[in-house]
Write a protein that holds these residues in place. Sequence first.
Motif, PDB file in Angstrom:
ATOM      1  N   ALA A 128       0.821  -1.215   0.000  1.00 29.37           N
ATOM      2  CA  ALA A 128       0.000   0.000   0.000  1.00 29.37           C
ATOM      3  C   ALA A 128       0.857   1.267   0.000  1.00 29.37           C
ATOM      4  N   SER A 129       2.167   1.120   0.046  1.00 28.56           N
ATOM      5  CA  SER A 129       3.051   2.280   0.147  1.00 28.56           C
ATOM      6  C   SER A 129       3.229   2.965  -1.197  1.00 28.56           C
ATOM      7  N   ILE A 130       3.570   4.238  -1.159  1.00 26.21           N
ATOM      8  CA  ILE A 130       3.932   4.969  -2.371  1.00 26.21           C
ATOM      9  C   ILE A 130       5.308   4.513  -2.863  1.00 26.21           C
ATOM     10  N   CYS A 131       6.162   4.077  -1.942  1.00 23.51           N
ATOM     11  CA  CYS A 131       7.485   3.572  -2.344  1.00 23.51           C
ATOM     12  C   CYS A 131       7.364   2.457  -3.376  1.00 23.51           C
ATOM     13  N   TRP A 132       6.423   1.558  -3.166  1.00 24.86           N
ATOM     14  CA  TRP A 132       6.258   0.452  -4.113  1.00 24.86           C
ATOM     15  C   TRP A 132       5.912   0.981  -5.507  1.00 24.86           C
ATOM     16  N   GLN A 133       5.145   2.067  -5.574  1.00 28.12           N
ATOM     17  CA  GLN A 133       4.805   2.642  -6.874  1.00 28.12           C
ATOM     18  C   GLN A 133       6.014   3.332  -7.513  1.00 28.12           C
ATOM     19  N   VAL A 134       6.662   4.194  -6.746  1.00 25.40           N
ATOM     20  CA  VAL A 134       7.742   5.015  -7.310  1.00 25.40           C
ATOM     21  C   VAL A 134       8.929   4.164  -7.708  1.00 25.40           C
ATOM     22  N   HIS A 135       9.231   3.125  -6.942  1.00 28.09           N
ATOM     23  CA  HIS A 135      10.427   2.313  -7.213  1.00 28.09           C
ATOM     24  C   HIS A 135      10.142   1.142  -8.143  1.00 28.09           C
ATOM     25  N   GLY A 136       8.926   1.047  -8.660  1.00 24.20           N
ATOM     26  CA  GLY A 136       8.532  -0.147  -9.394  1.00 24.20           C
ATOM     27  C   GLY A 136       8.772  -0.138 -10.881  1.00 24.20           C
ATOM     28  N   ASP A 137       9.276   0.965 -11.442  1.00 27.31           N
ATOM     29  CA  ASP A 137       9.446   1.045 -12.891  1.00 27.31           C
ATOM     30  C   ASP A 137      10.928   1.131 -13.229  1.00 27.31           C
ATOM     31  N   PHE A 138      11.434   0.144 -13.962  1.00 26.37           N
ATOM     32  CA  PHE A 138      12.862   0.079 -14.261  1.00 26.37           C
ATOM     33  C   PHE A 138      13.355   1.318 -14.996  1.00 26.37           C
ATOM     34  N   ARG A 177       8.120  12.359 -14.467  1.00 26.58           N
ATOM     35  CA  ARG A 177       8.329  12.657 -15.886  1.00 26.58           C
ATOM     36  C   ARG A 177       7.950  11.476 -16.773  1.00 26.58           C
ATOM     37  N   TYR A 178       8.326  10.264 -16.359  1.00 30.20           N
ATOM     38  CA  TYR A 178       8.248   9.137 -17.282  1.00 30.20           C
ATOM     39  C   TYR A 178       7.279   8.028 -16.890  1.00 30.20           C
ATOM     40  N   ARG A 179       6.702   8.102 -15.697  1.00 26.87           N
ATOM     41  CA  ARG A 179       5.797   7.025 -15.308  1.00 26.87           C
ATOM     42  C   ARG A 179       4.413   7.539 -14.929  1.00 26.87           C
ATOM     43  N   SER A 222       0.710  12.279 -12.877  1.00 20.87           N
ATOM     44  CA  SER A 222      -0.485  12.652 -12.122  1.00 20.87           C
ATOM     45  C   SER A 222      -0.369  12.350 -10.637  1.00 20.87           C
ATOM     46  N   LEU A 223       0.769  11.854 -10.186  1.00 23.30           N
ATOM     47  CA  LEU A 223       0.940  11.579  -8.767  1.00 23.30           C
ATOM     48  C   LEU A 223       0.699  12.866  -7.983  1.00 23.30           C
ATOM     49  N   SER A 224      -0.231  12.842  -7.059  1.00 23.24           N
ATOM     50  CA  SER A 224      -0.640  14.064  -6.370  1.00 23.24           C
ATOM     51  C   SER A 224       0.461  14.572  -5.448  1.00 23.24           C
ATOM     52  N   ALA A 257       0.086  15.344  -2.387  1.00 27.44           N
ATOM     53  CA  ALA A 257      -0.043  14.615  -1.122  1.00 27.44           C
ATOM     54  C   ALA A 257       0.678  13.273  -1.187  1.00 27.44           C
ATOM     55  N   GLU A 258       0.580  12.599  -2.322  1.00 32.98           N
ATOM     56  CA  GLU A 258       1.268  11.315  -2.483  1.00 32.98           C
ATOM     57  C   GLU A 258       2.777  11.508  -2.582  1.00 32.98           C
ATOM     58  N   GLN A 259       3.214  12.596  -3.205  1.00 33.09           N
ATOM     59  CA  GLN A 259       4.641  12.894  -3.248  1.00 33.09           C
ATOM     60  C   GLN A 259       5.177  13.164  -1.847  1.00 33.09           C
ATOM     61  N   ASP A 260       4.426  13.919  -1.054  1.00 33.96           N
ATOM     62  CA  ASP A 260       4.822  14.153   0.341  1.00 33.96           C
ATOM     63  C   ASP A 260       4.895  12.829   1.104  1.00 33.96           C
ATOM     64  N   ARG A 261       3.927  11.978   0.845  1.00 34.88           N
ATOM     65  CA  ARG A 261       3.896  10.683   1.531  1.00 34.88           C
ATOM     66  C   ARG A 261       5.115   9.843   1.145  1.00 34.88           C
ATOM     67  N   TYR A 262       5.522   9.923  -0.102  1.00 32.59           N
ATOM     68  CA  TYR A 262       6.718   9.188  -0.536  1.00 32.59           C
ATOM     69  C   TYR A 262       7.938   9.627   0.261  1.00 32.59           C
ATOM     70  N   TYR A 263       8.147  10.933   0.345  1.00 30.23           N
ATOM     71  CA  TYR A 263       9.305  11.427   1.088  1.00 30.23           C
ATOM     72  C   TYR A 263       9.231  11.039   2.562  1.00 30.23           C
ATOM     73  N   ALA A 264       8.034  11.078   3.136  1.00 28.42           N
ATOM     74  CA  ALA A 264       7.881  10.711   4.546  1.00 28.42           C
ATOM     75  C   ALA A 264       8.171   9.224   4.757  1.00 28.42           C
ATOM     76  N   GLU A 265       7.706   8.387   3.823  1.00 32.70           N
ATOM     77  CA  GLU A 265       7.964   6.951   3.936  1.00 32.70           C
ATOM     78  C   GLU A 265       9.449   6.638   3.829  1.00 32.70           C
ATOM     79  N   ILE A 266      10.072   7.120   2.784  1.00 33.02           N
ATOM     80  CA  ILE A 266      11.433   6.712   2.467  1.00 33.02           C
ATOM     81  C   ILE A 266      12.451   7.328   3.425  1.00 33.02           C
TER      82      ILE A 266
END
Length: 290
Positions: free
Chosen positions: A38-48, A152-154, A157-159, A161-170
């Motif tokens: 359910a984490s944003i990390c899984w989304q952001v880190h999931g594209d080679f 840029r490449y994946r 539309s990442l909001s 709030a979701e970008q903030d959540r990514y930084y908070a998670e990682i």
Amino acid sequence: MEAVRQRIERQVLGLTGLALGQLDLRNPPGDPGLFGPASICWQVHGDFTAMMIGGIRALLLQMLHPLALAGVWDHSNFRDDMLGRLRRTGQFVSGTTYGSTQDANWLIDKVRAIHARITGELAGQPYAASDPALLTWVHVAEVSSFLAAHLRYRNPSLSLAEQDRYYAEIALVAERLGAREVPRSVDEVQAYLQRMRPALRCDERTREVVRLLREAPAPSRLARPMGQLMLNAGMALLPPWAAVLLELRQGPLRRAMIDLGVGCTAPLLRWAVRDGSAHRARQRMGLATR
């Protein structure tokens, strides 16, 4: 077609930490690791594709800090083994994101032990890889680059709030490594980068890193054009101030051509590796792939 897909997949995964063979992201079943699906990390880190481009941008940013560069320059063989460094970095990111809790803890402890041995002096100024301030710089340069490439490449539309959540998670990983006062939102990251600019510089060593990246041998003829495209995309994604400092400014037409190239290549790579580590991690968790 399956034979073609598998050949491309082997070439691509040969560039990643999976080539080191020390982690199995499919096991143990049911262990969500440090973050979980359910984490944003899984989304952001999931594209080679985005991670490769972001990784190049991150390296260029990180090497603008003289003390961060000195630690790598004086205590590693990256100049002779760029692919090995890429794989080790990929192993750490994929393992701490998608690996089991045990594997993530093992990787963090391993890196902390390496950092503890890296000390030196540059122009009379001591440095240590375990310095919390340096760890924060390396972390922010890295994760801000991953997010920039993802946007840029994946998924542009990442909001916010979701970008903030990514930084908070990682931030968890950075803090486990010893970093302190880690930025945890888009605004905090941008403010931090602005504060750091007076400490950054491009010198002969930095320019040598750029040269090595440009001339790094590809692991195969098939990977060579892809590698060059990723390198150019990583350079084009630099913040304007960093591109000026590194003398890597690119005009609008050049950037448009790079974006077109990535736009044509990324779907093929996603088809071939099926979203790479994220795909395998979803299999491990018993989730449907998307």
